[in-house]
Design an enzyme around this catalytic site. Structure first.
Site, mmCIF file in Angstrom:
data_model
loop_
_atom_site.group_PDB
_atom_site.id
_atom_site.type_symbol
_atom_site.label_atom_id
_atom_site.label_comp_id
_atom_site.label_asym_id
_atom_site.label_seq_id
_atom_site.Cartn_x
_atom_site.Cartn_y
_atom_site.Cartn_z
ATOM 1 N N SER A 20 0.828 -1.211 0.000
ATOM 2 C CA SER A 20 0.000 0.000 0.000
ATOM 3 C C SER A 20 0.861 1.258 0.000
ATOM 4 O O SER A 20 0.327 2.363 -0.095
ATOM 5 C CB SER A 20 -0.953 0.008 1.200
ATOM 6 O OG SER A 20 -0.232 -0.109 2.421
ATOM 7 N N ASN A 107 -2.808 -1.965 13.143
ATOM 8 C CA ASN A 107 -4.260 -1.789 13.006
ATOM 9 C C ASN A 107 -4.750 -0.509 13.683
ATOM 10 O O ASN A 107 -5.535 0.247 13.109
ATOM 11 C CB ASN A 107 -4.994 -3.013 13.563
ATOM 12 C CG ASN A 107 -4.679 -4.263 12.764
ATOM 13 O OD1 ASN A 107 -4.094 -4.179 11.683
ATOM 14 N ND2 ASN A 107 -5.050 -5.417 13.287
ATOM 15 N N THR A 152 -38.928 26.471 -13.724
ATOM 16 C CA THR A 152 -39.217 25.107 -13.266
ATOM 17 C C THR A 152 -39.329 24.282 -14.547
ATOM 18 O O THR A 152 -39.773 24.808 -15.583
ATOM 19 C CB THR A 152 -40.529 25.015 -12.455
ATOM 20 O OG1 THR A 152 -41.600 25.425 -13.304
ATOM 21 C CG2 THR A 152 -40.493 25.911 -11.211
ATOM 22 N N HIS A 153 -38.881 23.047 -14.496
ATOM 23 C CA HIS A 153 -38.809 22.211 -15.715
ATOM 24 C C HIS A 153 -37.942 22.864 -16.783
ATOM 25 O O HIS A 153 -38.115 22.601 -17.965
ATOM 26 C CB HIS A 153 -40.198 21.929 -16.293
ATOM 27 C CG HIS A 153 -41.218 21.503 -15.282
ATOM 28 N ND1 HIS A 153 -41.442 20.188 -14.947
ATOM 29 C CD2 HIS A 153 -42.048 22.243 -14.498
ATOM 30 C CE1 HIS A 153 -42.399 20.126 -14.019
ATOM 31 N NE2 HIS A 153 -42.756 21.366 -13.716
ATOM 32 N N SER A 274 -11.614 25.619 -29.074
ATOM 33 C CA SER A 274 -11.674 24.419 -29.914
ATOM 34 C C SER A 274 -10.539 24.483 -30.920
ATOM 35 O O SER A 274 -10.202 25.551 -31.421
ATOM 36 C CB SER A 274 -13.014 24.370 -30.639
ATOM 37 O OG SER A 274 -12.914 23.546 -31.787
ATOM 38 N N LYS A 280 -15.195 29.150 -30.782
ATOM 39 C CA LYS A 280 -15.666 28.463 -29.583
ATOM 40 C C LYS A 280 -14.975 28.918 -28.307
ATOM 41 O O LYS A 280 -13.788 29.204 -28.287
ATOM 42 C CB LYS A 280 -15.449 26.957 -29.720
ATOM 43 C CG LYS A 280 -16.330 26.340 -30.777
ATOM 44 C CD LYS A 280 -17.705 26.024 -30.240
ATOM 45 C CE LYS A 280 -17.717 24.605 -29.744
ATOM 46 N NZ LYS A 280 -18.987 24.257 -29.153
ATOM 47 N N ASN A 282 -15.428 27.128 -24.647
ATOM 48 C CA ASN A 282 -16.174 26.052 -23.995
ATOM 49 C C ASN A 282 -16.034 26.093 -22.472
ATOM 50 O O ASN A 282 -14.953 26.370 -21.958
ATOM 51 C CB ASN A 282 -15.681 24.691 -24.506
ATOM 52 C CG ASN A 282 -15.977 24.509 -25.986
ATOM 53 O OD1 ASN A 282 -16.999 24.997 -26.483
ATOM 54 N ND2 ASN A 282 -15.079 23.845 -26.685
ATOM 55 N N TYR A 314 -10.090 -6.106 12.124
ATOM 56 C CA TYR A 314 -9.418 -5.690 10.896
ATOM 57 C C TYR A 314 -9.371 -6.814 9.861
ATOM 58 O O TYR A 314 -9.091 -7.965 10.198
ATOM 59 C CB TYR A 314 -7.993 -5.230 11.228
ATOM 60 C CG TYR A 314 -7.189 -4.820 10.007
ATOM 61 C CD1 TYR A 314 -7.252 -3.514 9.543
ATOM 62 C CD2 TYR A 314 -6.409 -5.736 9.318
ATOM 63 C CE1 TYR A 314 -6.540 -3.134 8.410
ATOM 64 C CE2 TYR A 314 -5.692 -5.358 8.187
ATOM 65 C CZ TYR A 314 -5.763 -4.061 7.739
ATOM 66 O OH TYR A 314 -5.066 -3.680 6.623
ATOM 67 N N GLN A 319 -7.389 -2.058 3.695
ATOM 68 C CA GLN A 319 -6.282 -1.278 3.125
ATOM 69 C C GLN A 319 -6.753 -0.499 1.887
ATOM 70 O O GLN A 319 -6.192 0.529 1.546
ATOM 71 C CB GLN A 319 -5.142 -2.236 2.754
ATOM 72 C CG GLN A 319 -3.933 -1.585 2.145
ATOM 73 C CD GLN A 319 -2.745 -2.537 2.169
ATOM 74 O OE1 GLN A 319 -2.146 -2.754 3.203
ATOM 75 N NE2 GLN A 319 -2.427 -3.119 1.030
ATOM 76 N N LYS A 322 -8.136 3.667 1.439
ATOM 77 C CA LYS A 322 -7.491 4.965 1.215
ATOM 78 C C LYS A 322 -7.644 5.524 -0.206
ATOM 79 O O LYS A 322 -7.963 6.712 -0.357
ATOM 80 C CB LYS A 322 -6.025 4.891 1.614
ATOM 81 C CG LYS A 322 -5.866 4.939 3.122
ATOM 82 C CD LYS A 322 -4.541 4.361 3.580
ATOM 83 C CE LYS A 322 -4.684 3.420 4.737
ATOM 84 N NZ LYS A 322 -5.172 2.069 4.392
HETATM 85 N N1 ARG Z 1 -1.178 -1.256 5.313
HETATM 86 C C1 ARG Z 1 -2.201 -1.674 6.198
HETATM 87 C C2 ARG Z 1 -3.510 -0.933 5.901
HETATM 88 O O1 ARG Z 1 -3.466 0.087 5.300
HETATM 89 C C3 ARG Z 1 -1.796 -1.479 7.631
HETATM 90 C C4 ARG Z 1 -2.451 -2.421 8.574
HETATM 91 C C5 ARG Z 1 -1.904 -3.768 8.443
HETATM 92 N N2 ARG Z 1 -2.407 -4.613 9.445
HETATM 93 C C6 ARG Z 1 -2.368 -5.957 9.316
HETATM 94 N N3 ARG Z 1 -2.880 -6.659 10.261
HETATM 95 N N4 ARG Z 1 -1.831 -6.522 8.263
HETATM 96 O O2 ARG Z 1 -4.593 -1.399 6.223
#
Ligand code: ARG
Length: 457
Positions: A20, A107, A152-153, A274, A280, A282, A314, A319, A322
């Site tokens: 990650s 975690n 409206t509409h 354009s 144009k 845009n 967890y 992961q 993000k």
């Molecule tokens: N890179 C992991 C994440 O973003 C960190 C947590 C990892 N924990 C584990 N038990 N493998 O979730």
């Protein structure tokens, strides 16, 4: 970091699917701040020595300088930002680095870092939204009396003022601000010290780390703390709703900037040309805000799908929390900036708007209202009489107030020449002075309240 019980290292595929670091390196500042708070607490609770804690903090500060200067190195073997930083710390200060991870797990570490990141991001977005509110209020004040057709509409309905229309978006953005503020308040509990899932046997002080990191309190349940991503979903829900509002405003600009409307000239700085049609200009920025909104809502869906089937506590699926949050945050920041620039820089063609408001029998309701007030006719009947007047004007190809008194009296004898005063677009907007209505005095009153709230002169 965990090879003790393994005879073979991970395959190339395992390393790749597991890594990650390519995206979670964005958490580096939060990761270092949380580690510093954690080790300071460990020292205060006599779990590590002061000397080790000082060495760890000095090492982390050095790493922060390195990351700021050179970026975060991406080594898939180190998987994520937590292990990347810890490995570098070991290089810098030796075996004492191994004490940092006492009474903590990745975690609770990642849950803490990510909360801090989302909190920082919402604070920045709230600043951006305040700028957009200020822009809306400033342009609304300038145009509190500028008349345009209300729809409206997307059919001409009644005249409104441009100030009223812009203040409608101020209201929407105000609700977005409230949603982010509520999400922030709910987020603001510290998972650190929940460890892997069950808490820890070390005599830690969770209030101390919570306070050091600006959280209101530690989280109350360690299982929930390491597996909860509500804070990210709250953020994405607020971001989606906010993007929806920006997208609607963007769509208004797209319509208003089209030649048949001609209500606005877009700022050159937020338009493109354009390569084939030289005439144009845009409204690409507006279209992209509209488009990005789809992606932001998609990010919310993505994380909801990731979370929906996960048992406590967890799971590695998490992961994947993000990328959608980062993507939505980046896109929303851009959208807010683009719409702020558009509102600030729009050249509103108020004469065109006013002319458009005079077309389409926008004051027909005013005729009906006049019949109710001046001739004491029930509204339903007045509506019917007015319909006949509109039909006649339409067949003659003229405006309602261009009908002669004779023509009007032929439709209903109770009409007299006072009616003409009610049929202008100015009279129409001025008449709508119910609280929250489009009358310029009402709009100015709402603007004054908004300025007080935003602390503008
Ligand atoms: N890179 C992991 C994440 O973003 C960190 C947590 C990892 N924990 C584990 N038990 N493998 O979730």
């Amino acid at each position: 970091m965990w090879g003790g019980r393994f005879a073979a290292g991970p395959s190339a595929i395992m390393r790749e699917i597991n890594a990650s670091i390519p995206f979670d390196k964005r958490l580096w500042k939060q990761d270092i701040a949380a580690s510093c708070a954690h080790v300071a607490m460990l020292a205060a609770c006599d779990i590590v020595s002061d000397a080790d804690a000082q060495a760890i903090i000095a090492g982390l500060e050095k790493i922060a300088d390195e990351y700021a200067r050179d970026g975060v190195p991406e080594n898939w073997d180190l998987e994520d930002i937590h292990m990347t930083t810890e490995a570098r710390l070991a290089e810098l200060i030796g075996p004492a680095a191994g004490r940092l991870h006492t009474a903590r797990s990745r975690n609770d570490q990642v849950a803490t870092d990510f909360r801090l990141w989302v909190r920082d991001t919402m604070d920045a977005l709230l600043q951006g939204l305040a700028g957009l509110q200020r822009a809306l209020v400033a342009r609304a004040e300038e145009h509190a009396g500028s008349i345009m057709p209300g729809f409206t509409h997307l059919q001409t309905a009644q005249p409104v003022t441009l100030g009223h229309h812009l203040m409608a978006y101020y209201e929407m953005v105000s609700r977005d601000v409230a949603r982010f503020a509520e999400a922030r308040a709910r987020l603001n509990q510290c998972p650190l010290g929940s460890a892997a899932l069950a808490g820890t046997g070390f005599p830690i002080d969770r209030d101390m780390t919570a306070q050091a990191l600006g959280f209101a309190a530690p989280t109350a349940n360690s299982l929930d703390a390491v597996s909860d991503r509500d804070f990210a979903l709250d953020f994405l829900a607020a971001a989606s709703q906010c993007a929806l509002h920006l997208s609607r405003l963007a769509e208004e600009f797209v319509i208003w900037a089209s030649q048949p409307f001609g209500f606005v000239r877009m700022p050159d700085t937020l338009s493109t040309g354009s390569s084939i049609m030289p005439q144009k200009k845009n409204p690409d920025a507006a279209e992209l805000v509209r488009g990005h909104t789809g992606r932001i809502v998609g990010c919310q869906m993505a994380l909801m799908m990731t979370m929906k089937g996960l048992p406590l506590a967890y799971s590695k699926d998490m992961q994947d929390d993000k990328p959608p949050v980062f993507e939505a945050a980046d896109l929303l920041a851009l959208c807010i900036a683009a719409m702020t620039g558009m509102v600030e820089g729009a050249d509103f063609r108020t004469e065109r708007m006013r002319q458009a408001a005079e077309l389409g029998y926008a004051t027909a309701t005013d005729l009906a209202d006049w019949l109710v007030r001046a001739a004491d006719i029930p509204f339903r009947e007045a509506h019917h009489i007015t319909g006949a007047a509109v039909k006649l004007a339409e067949s003659k190809g003229i405006a309602l107030d261009a009908l002669s008194l004779e023509d009007l009296q032929a439709i209903d004898a109770r009409i007299d020449d006072r009616v003409y005063a009610a049929l202008s677009v100015e009279a129409s907007v001025a008449a709508r002075h119910s609280y929250g209505g489009t009358a310029p005095d009402q709009v100015r009153a709402r603007i004054a309240e908004a300025k007080a709230r935003l602390e503008i002169e």
